[in-house]
Every structure is written in structure tokens, then in C-alpha cells.
Design a protein around this motif. Sequence first.
Motif, PDB file in Angstrom:
ATOM      1  N   THR A 376      43.343  41.914  34.826  1.00 46.85           N
ATOM      2  CA  THR A 376      42.101  41.149  34.803  1.00 46.85           C
ATOM      3  C   THR A 376      41.029  41.851  35.625  1.00 46.85           C
ATOM      4  O   THR A 376      41.291  42.831  36.337  1.00 46.85           O
ATOM      5  N   ALA A 377      39.809  41.317  35.554  1.00 39.30           N
ATOM      6  CA  ALA A 377      38.716  41.849  36.373  1.00 39.30           C
ATOM      7  C   ALA A 377      38.966  41.616  37.854  1.00 39.30           C
ATOM      8  O   ALA A 377      38.290  42.185  38.700  1.00 39.30           O
ATOM      9  N   ALA A 488      50.654  37.417  44.160  1.00 39.97           N
ATOM     10  CA  ALA A 488      49.338  37.721  44.719  1.00 39.97           C
ATOM     11  C   ALA A 488      48.370  38.123  43.613  1.00 39.97           C
ATOM     12  O   ALA A 488      47.406  38.847  43.845  1.00 39.97           O
ATOM     13  N   LEU A 489      48.645  37.641  42.404  1.00 41.43           N
ATOM     14  CA  LEU A 489      47.799  37.945  41.252  1.00 41.43           C
ATOM     15  C   LEU A 489      46.654  36.935  41.176  1.00 41.43           C
ATOM     16  O   LEU A 489      46.774  35.807  41.660  1.00 41.43           O
ATOM     17  N   HIS A 490      45.574  37.326  40.537  1.00 41.96           N
ATOM     18  CA  HIS A 490      44.448  36.422  40.337  1.00 41.96           C
ATOM     19  C   HIS A 490      44.023  36.486  38.877  1.00 41.96           C
ATOM     20  O   HIS A 490      43.755  37.560  38.343  1.00 41.96           O
ATOM     21  N   GLY A 491      43.955  35.319  38.235  1.00 41.14           N
ATOM     22  CA  GLY A 491      43.512  35.254  36.855  1.00 41.14           C
ATOM     23  C   GLY A 491      44.574  35.712  35.873  1.00 41.14           C
ATOM     24  O   GLY A 491      45.661  36.176  36.239  1.00 41.14           O
ATOM     25  N   GLY A 492      44.286  35.538  34.585  1.00 42.27           N
ATOM     26  CA  GLY A 492      45.145  36.058  33.534  1.00 42.27           C
ATOM     27  C   GLY A 492      46.569  35.539  33.570  1.00 42.27           C
ATOM     28  O   GLY A 492      46.836  34.395  33.947  1.00 42.27           O
ATOM     29  N   GLU A 493      47.508  36.411  33.179  1.00 47.19           N
ATOM     30  CA  GLU A 493      48.912  36.038  33.059  1.00 47.19           C
ATOM     31  C   GLU A 493      49.519  35.567  34.374  1.00 47.19           C
ATOM     32  O   GLU A 493      50.477  34.802  34.374  1.00 47.19           O
ATOM     33  N   ALA A 595      26.414  42.718  26.855  1.00 49.39           N
ATOM     34  CA  ALA A 595      27.232  43.505  27.786  1.00 49.39           C
ATOM     35  C   ALA A 595      28.716  43.211  27.586  1.00 49.39           C
ATOM     36  O   ALA A 595      29.553  44.126  27.598  1.00 49.39           O
ATOM     37  N   LEU A 596      29.049  41.934  27.356  1.00 51.67           N
ATOM     38  CA  LEU A 596      30.450  41.584  27.108  1.00 51.67           C
ATOM     39  C   LEU A 596      30.929  42.158  25.780  1.00 51.67           C
ATOM     40  O   LEU A 596      32.031  42.705  25.684  1.00 51.67           O
ATOM     41  N   SER A 597      30.095  42.026  24.760  1.00 51.01           N
ATOM     42  CA  SER A 597      30.488  42.471  23.416  1.00 51.01           C
ATOM     43  C   SER A 597      30.708  43.977  23.358  1.00 51.01           C
ATOM     44  O   SER A 597      31.543  44.461  22.585  1.00 51.01           O
ATOM     45  N   ALA A 614      25.977  45.049  41.442  1.00 50.60           N
ATOM     46  CA  ALA A 614      26.847  45.131  40.272  1.00 50.60           C
ATOM     47  C   ALA A 614      27.811  43.948  40.205  1.00 50.60           C
ATOM     48  O   ALA A 614      28.416  43.562  41.206  1.00 50.60           O
ATOM     49  N   VAL A 615      27.932  43.347  39.018  1.00 53.39           N
ATOM     50  CA  VAL A 615      28.842  42.227  38.778  1.00 53.39           C
ATOM     51  C   VAL A 615      29.971  42.722  37.875  1.00 53.39           C
ATOM     52  O   VAL A 615      29.727  43.198  36.768  1.00 53.39           O
ATOM     53  N   GLU A 616      31.201  42.637  38.367  1.00 51.22           N
ATOM     54  CA  GLU A 616      32.352  43.040  37.570  1.00 51.22           C
ATOM     55  C   GLU A 616      32.494  42.113  36.360  1.00 51.22           C
ATOM     56  O   GLU A 616      32.371  40.897  36.482  1.00 51.22           O
ATOM     57  N   LEU A 617      32.745  42.696  35.185  1.00 52.64           N
ATOM     58  CA  LEU A 617      32.922  41.908  33.971  1.00 52.64           C
ATOM     59  C   LEU A 617      34.370  41.986  33.504  1.00 52.64           C
ATOM     60  O   LEU A 617      34.972  43.064  33.530  1.00 52.64           O
ATOM     61  N   PRO A 618      34.937  40.856  33.081  1.00 54.05           N
ATOM     62  CA  PRO A 618      36.309  40.889  32.553  1.00 54.05           C
ATOM     63  C   PRO A 618      36.386  41.777  31.319  1.00 54.05           C
ATOM     64  O   PRO A 618      35.432  41.882  30.542  1.00 54.05           O
ATOM     65  N   GLY A 619      37.539  42.413  31.124  1.00 52.50           N
ATOM     66  CA  GLY A 619      37.699  43.299  29.986  1.00 52.50           C
ATOM     67  C   GLY A 619      37.847  42.556  28.680  1.00 52.50           C
ATOM     68  O   GLY A 619      37.519  43.072  27.610  1.00 52.50           O
ATOM     69  N   HIS A 620      38.348  41.311  28.758  1.00 53.09           N
ATOM     70  CA  HIS A 620      38.546  40.530  27.539  1.00 53.09           C
ATOM     71  C   HIS A 620      38.232  39.076  27.836  1.00 53.09           C
ATOM     72  O   HIS A 620      38.702  38.520  28.827  1.00 53.09           O
ATOM     73  N   ILE A 621      37.431  38.449  26.985  1.00 58.60           N
ATOM     74  CA  ILE A 621      37.051  37.050  27.183  1.00 58.60           C
ATOM     75  C   ILE A 621      37.192  36.302  25.862  1.00 58.60           C
ATOM     76  O   ILE A 621      36.662  36.731  24.830  1.00 58.60           O
ATOM     77  N   ASP A 622      37.912  35.178  25.870  1.00 59.03           N
ATOM     78  CA  ASP A 622      38.013  34.319  24.691  1.00 59.03           C
ATOM     79  C   ASP A 622      36.976  33.205  24.735  1.00 59.03           C
ATOM     80  O   ASP A 622      36.353  32.895  23.728  1.00 59.03           O
ATOM     81  N   GLU A 623      36.815  32.618  25.925  1.00 62.66           N
ATOM     82  CA  GLU A 623      35.903  31.491  26.070  1.00 62.66           C
ATOM     83  C   GLU A 623      35.003  31.689  27.279  1.00 62.66           C
ATOM     84  O   GLU A 623      35.403  32.279  28.280  1.00 62.66           O
ATOM     85  N   LEU A 624      33.779  31.171  27.163  1.00 63.60           N
ATOM     86  CA  LEU A 624      32.811  31.197  28.258  1.00 63.60           C
ATOM     87  C   LEU A 624      32.349  29.783  28.555  1.00 63.60           C
ATOM     88  O   LEU A 624      32.499  28.870  27.732  1.00 63.60           O
ATOM     89  N   LEU A 625      31.775  29.619  29.738  1.00 56.77           N
ATOM     90  CA  LEU A 625      31.238  28.325  30.140  1.00 56.77           C
ATOM     91  C   LEU A 625      29.784  28.462  30.560  1.00 56.77           C
ATOM     92  O   LEU A 625      29.398  29.448  31.198  1.00 56.77           O
TER      93      LEU A 625
END
Length: 800
Positions: A376-377, A488-493, A595-597, A614-625
Motif C-alpha cells: 500500500t501507499a 505492523a502493517l497499515h492499510g490493504g491486506e 493523477a490517480l488514473s 508532495a502527497v503520496e498516492l495509493p497505487g490502486h484505488i477501488d473506491e474514493l470518498l
Amino acid sequence: MRIAVICGGPSAERGISLNSARSVMDHLTPLGWDVAPYYCDTQKNFYRLSPFQLYSNTPSDFDFKLAHAAKPLTPAEFITECKTADIVFPTIHGAFGEDGELQELLESSKIPFVGSPSKACRLMFDKSKANSHLARHGFDTLPHCVVRENDKAADIAQKLAAFFAEHNIKKAVVKPTAGGSSLGVSTAVTPTEAAEKARIIFAQKRDHAAMVEPFCEGQEFTVLVLDNNKGKPVALIPTEIELMGDDSIFGFRHKYLPTCHVAYHCPPRFPDEIVTGIQEAAEALFAFFGMRDFARLDGWLLKDGRVVFSDFNPISGMEQNSFLFIQGSRLGLSHGDMLRHIVSSAARRNGIDTRDNPPVKQRDAQKVRVLFGGKTAERQVSLMSGTNVWLKLRHSPAIDPAPYIWAPDGDVWLLPYGYTLNHTCEEILFHCAEAAQITARLNQLVPPLRQKLGLPPLPANADSVPRRMTMDVFCEEARDENAFVFIALHGGEGENGNLQTRLDRYDIAYNGSGPTASKLCMNKDETGAVVRTLNDPLLTSAAKISFSLSKIPDWADACAKLQSKDLLIKPQADGCSAGVVRLQSAEELKTYIAALSSHEAVLMPGTIKYVVQAVELPGHIDELLLEPFIVTDDIHVEDRELAYKQSTGWIELTAGVLEQAGTYHALTPSITVAQHAVLSLEEKFQGGTGVNLTPPPENIVKPEQIAAIKGKVAVAAKVLGIQGYARIDIFFNVRSNQTMIIEANTLPGLTASTVIFHQALAENPPMIPRAFLEKLIALGLERRRKTSDYQPGSQKKAVN
């Protein structure tokens, strides 16, 4: 032995100084040594700190508290306190700490201290003076030019024009003559631009003089030099610094926050004869300047094969993955080994006994597999969290931790000590893939260095090679050795319930919530919906619009629905400020989506008005809010004073929560102070950057309101089904007493300076970071015992 650690100081590096002091505290206290911290503020007033204050994120966290709640020590009192210690360890970076002033103060009172004497510090600290001194004595240096704040503009222009012409300069580096951490360093391609960059240095009050030198074409490196047991300098294996992309300056963010814009190579990718040449030159300079105990020297291997040194650091940074510890680890030295060697060198010189009494690891110590990384990002923050957890647990007699990285391809690597200290997850995995070549190189470079340092040879079975396995093998081995998995993981799986489901299948104990709560809290929209089922007017959640990249909502309709002129956009299932941006228009929404696309790694400053870094962007996104942007009251710390201007009544807070057997206890909340529209990655996790006020000052949040907030946080945690611990981010309105849930983090960040540690220290009695981590493990083991057929005692003893 009693060690007085002095941190803080007047320079912009004082926040990094806290991180260095924390390392000294973390790794020397377990030796049985008494470490007493002292803080120097911007006015050079000294305060005695408790160990708890030392773990504050930044000096601003307690500057105003010290100014109003504690009297500074008088100069005489400070000297008296220093004399009660066996030795002083200065960890102040920049002015006062490295320019010789503090050293001269200690020397005048005949107080023994770690590091170089005042004369050497004065000579090294001013880059122009050091450069000229070296040139006069025949050392190879870069040409340079100095311009001063009180010089006339015409004189500066003429001087720089002549300098550029004389040395045929196409690109130059402009930097303060004194200072470190690359603060204020920039590049210029013309004399006019160099003059402007110098004026910026003066305007920002970084220095009264600026130094201009040719931009180096070559490979940057840094090398630590230690005194050996006979007082002779020994240069360690240099680290090559590789900058990626368009970056041309190894800047502050590169040094102190993991970023894929830089990579470290240790050993460097230089021929052995170049490495030897760098080491010999560094040792000669260490002796030439009269340095002592330890120092870090920065330099360049130029394209023509010459080696030049450009910066000298009398007090090297001591963050958890700093160059000091990276280079030490290549020799088989732990953090504690390195710091003990440095202190012992100074103690030996002063005839001080350094006997220690380190704790003995229990024979039945609980095995803990610390798992970090992922894809994840947030993977770099995960690396910081995992490294910190592993390092702190290493000092627990009852716990035997080992570091593991989860690679994007799904495999897991067991890491040797040195591999874990690399700068990014990508760097670790690259070195894992190159382990055979690295090991062969180290087998050549390390033995003579250990001999020169007076260290015995490494044992033949020294753990020096990473080991790769599938996730199933990782789980099978953890089950078979009855190991606890510290996630100690954050986000994703790692945080959405999938890993928790797999660990439950193998009947493995772990920290944090189980699959159900993890999956729920990962979905910010569903989290809010569950909170709203309570129908409590004082406990709400912000309205949200959930959408996919294939169906982007109309900007005007979204603003009308959310009743907000500006909107906050964020990924549905990522945290740590990854991809979180304040938007003002349909055009900015379009820019963000583009930028995401196009799978951009970061959103660069200036692309959107409120993106100022600079804002880190996730490599893959299914849904946004999309959420309404909540305008909060103005809170900031300036000149040791807390400034608060109420406007809407809303303030942003975060609160940790602990769960044990269905009972919930919220920790004291912290006010989070963002410099810009959105709390940045740096402010959350990079020590010395963010401001967290724990507990909130009473003139902002009354004690009865804090009690109410804690109650609402506990209720929210319960309805969400949180287990073990979590951190819940909220808005609170000091006028209406309304608590608005932003999100729940089932695996909150555990970096060295993260806010949940501050909150644990605010408990009664306080929990130091290691004790807090031990508590999280105990909660996970307890839950496993109650939900499985696990029978402790026959294999491993649980941690209490």
C-alpha cells in the motif's frame, strides 16, 4: 553509570535532536545505565525532563508547557546537575550543540562529555572555514564563495558573477555556512539565481552567511568514524546515497522520512580501492580536526575519480535507521553496541568505569514475529512502525522478536539485523535479492574493520542472510513455534481483515482487532454508518459520498449534498494521509482523478492549491470518498506560546483506545495541529515535525469535556467491535460538545514519535513505549486463550 543526555537547542534541527536522545534512552537504559535527559530551548535555557517528556513528538509539544509550568535551571544549577552524572552525552544538532559552544561550557567546568572538543567543533561547523582550513593544508576541496547578509546587493552580484566565470560553473549549490540536515540548501544555475537563494537563507534566518560552490557531478557518500579501544580513528563502511528522478539535493525529507526518491547502498557500489581511499581520507581528517569518539563525514566521489569531503558532523544523527546504525549493523553491531562503544570511548578517556548489567533474555521468552511492509501507499510508515516495535521489544527480557517484511509479490522475508535498517521497503527487498553479492562483499570488508575496532571476529553462524518463504510457510512456522505475530502493517491486506482471517485459521495470536472489525473499520463509509445507528446527537460521523473512478460525482451536487464549499477527498481503504487532499473546485477534482488514473506515485506541490508538499498516492484505488471540509479553530505554537483563536468551535483530535474482555478504556486524547489543510504524513510520523498536544490544554478543552470525549470514543469503539486497541480520529466542537468520528484505525502507526505513545505516557501510571507494546501483545495472547484450545505452559509462557 549515570549519563546526562542534552537535547533540543536553538536550531531548526532541534526536533531531530529529540529522536537522537530517544535512541540513547532506548538503547543505553537496558544496560543498567541511568540516562537523565535535559532539554535546551531556543533561548538556551535548560530544563530537566522526565523520560516521558522526551517521547513528545516535537519541542513545540512541550515548549510552552515548560515556559509556563517549570522554571529553567540557572546556569549554576545546570552545571551542578551535569556534575552529578558520570558523563554528558550532547545530542543537540546544529547551532550550540555542534559549533563548540556547549562543549566549551562543559570544558570550562571540567565536565567529561562524549564527542569532539570545542576547538574541533568550531572548526568543523562553519563549512567555509573548514574548507579553507583543509585547502591550506593540502587536502582536496571544492572551490567556494561566501556572501554575507550585510553585503551590498551589487557586491554580491559582482562576487558571484566572478566566481561562476572563474570556475566555469553551470550549476551551483547554495547553502548556509553553518547548520545541518540540508536545511536551506538549494541549487542555482546563474549568479543572479544564486544571489536570490542566498537572500532566502538570510530572510529565513538560517544564517548570516551563505556559501556557494560548484554542484558536484558524481556519487554522494557519507562515512562514520569511531575511535577504537586505543583512541585511534577507524572509518566504517561508507554509505552511497543515490538520488532518484529529478531530485538533485539530498534534503531534509530524504534524510528523515522514508521515500523512494533516494536509495542507500552500504557497502557502496564503489571498487574496493575507492572504499579504502575514502576510509583512509576520513580517518586522516578525523585526526586532523582533532575529533573524538565519533563523527560523520559527508563527501563526493567525483567523475574524475577524486574524493572530496564537503560536510563534517561532530554529532551524527541517531534516529532508528540513521547512517550511524546502518553502518554499525554492517559490522554486526546493534544500536546498543554502537552507543555503548561511543560512550565507552569517552569514558575510557576520562577514566570512568563503564560496567553494565544488561537484562538476560528469559529462556522461555515469547517469540514475536514483527510483520511490516505490504504494497500500500502506507508501506514506508509500516516499515517505520515495524522497525520501532522490533527494536523496542528486543530489550524486553520476556520477548524474543524477529523482523519480517511482506513483499508485494506475497512472499515474506525474515531479515537479518542490518537489512531491517534500510531506508525503504523497496531498498530492503532489493538488498534481499542481492544478498549473495552483499554477503560476499561484507565478508571481505568487515573482518579487518572489526579487528581495527578491537572487536572479536563474528561467529561463523552469525545471522547475515535473509530467508524467503511463502505466507503459508510463515504462518505454519509461527504456529509450530507458538509465536505471536505483531502486525505492523497499515492499510490493504494487513488491515482489512484478510490477514487476520488467515492467522485465525492457523490459530495464531496477533495484535489488534479480528477480521470483522478490521474489515468494517477499513471502510470509512461503513464505519460512519455504524456510528450513526447509535442515534446519539452528540456522537456523529461526517456525511460522505462514496464513488468509484468510473462514476465520478458532479462537483456542485456533491457540495450541495455535503453542505460544504470545499471538500476533502480520500481513498476509501487507505490511511496515514495517503491521498488525502482538500479540493476547492471541479477542476481540482478533475486534476486529482487524472493523477490517480495515470498511476502517479505522488501529487506534486502546486498541482492543487492546498497541496503544498508532495502527497503520496495509493497505487490502486477501488473506491474514493468525498467529505465536507471541516473548518477548525486556529491552534498553533509560536515563540513558546500557545495561540488559540476560536472560529467554528471545531478542533481535530485523536484518541487511542484499549479493549480487554469487552471493557473499553479510551486514552487521553491529543489535539493534532496541522500546518496546512490536511495533516501530512510527516506531521503524523516524522519525529520533530508534527505537533500533538497531549493532554489538550484546559483553555481549549475543559477537563469535563475530555472525560466526555473519552466516553464517546469508548462507545464508538464498542459499537465498531474493536478488539485489543485502536486509534480513533475525531472532530470535537467545544461549543456544542458534539463528537464527530472521522475514522477508526485498527492498526495505528507505531513509529518512534507517534501520538499513541504520548497518550500511553499520559496514563496513570504512565506506560513507556515498550510497556505499551508489551500490553498489546498481552491483550492479543489473552484473546487467543479465550477463543481457542490453546493451552499455555507446556510450550511458551505468555507475556503479562
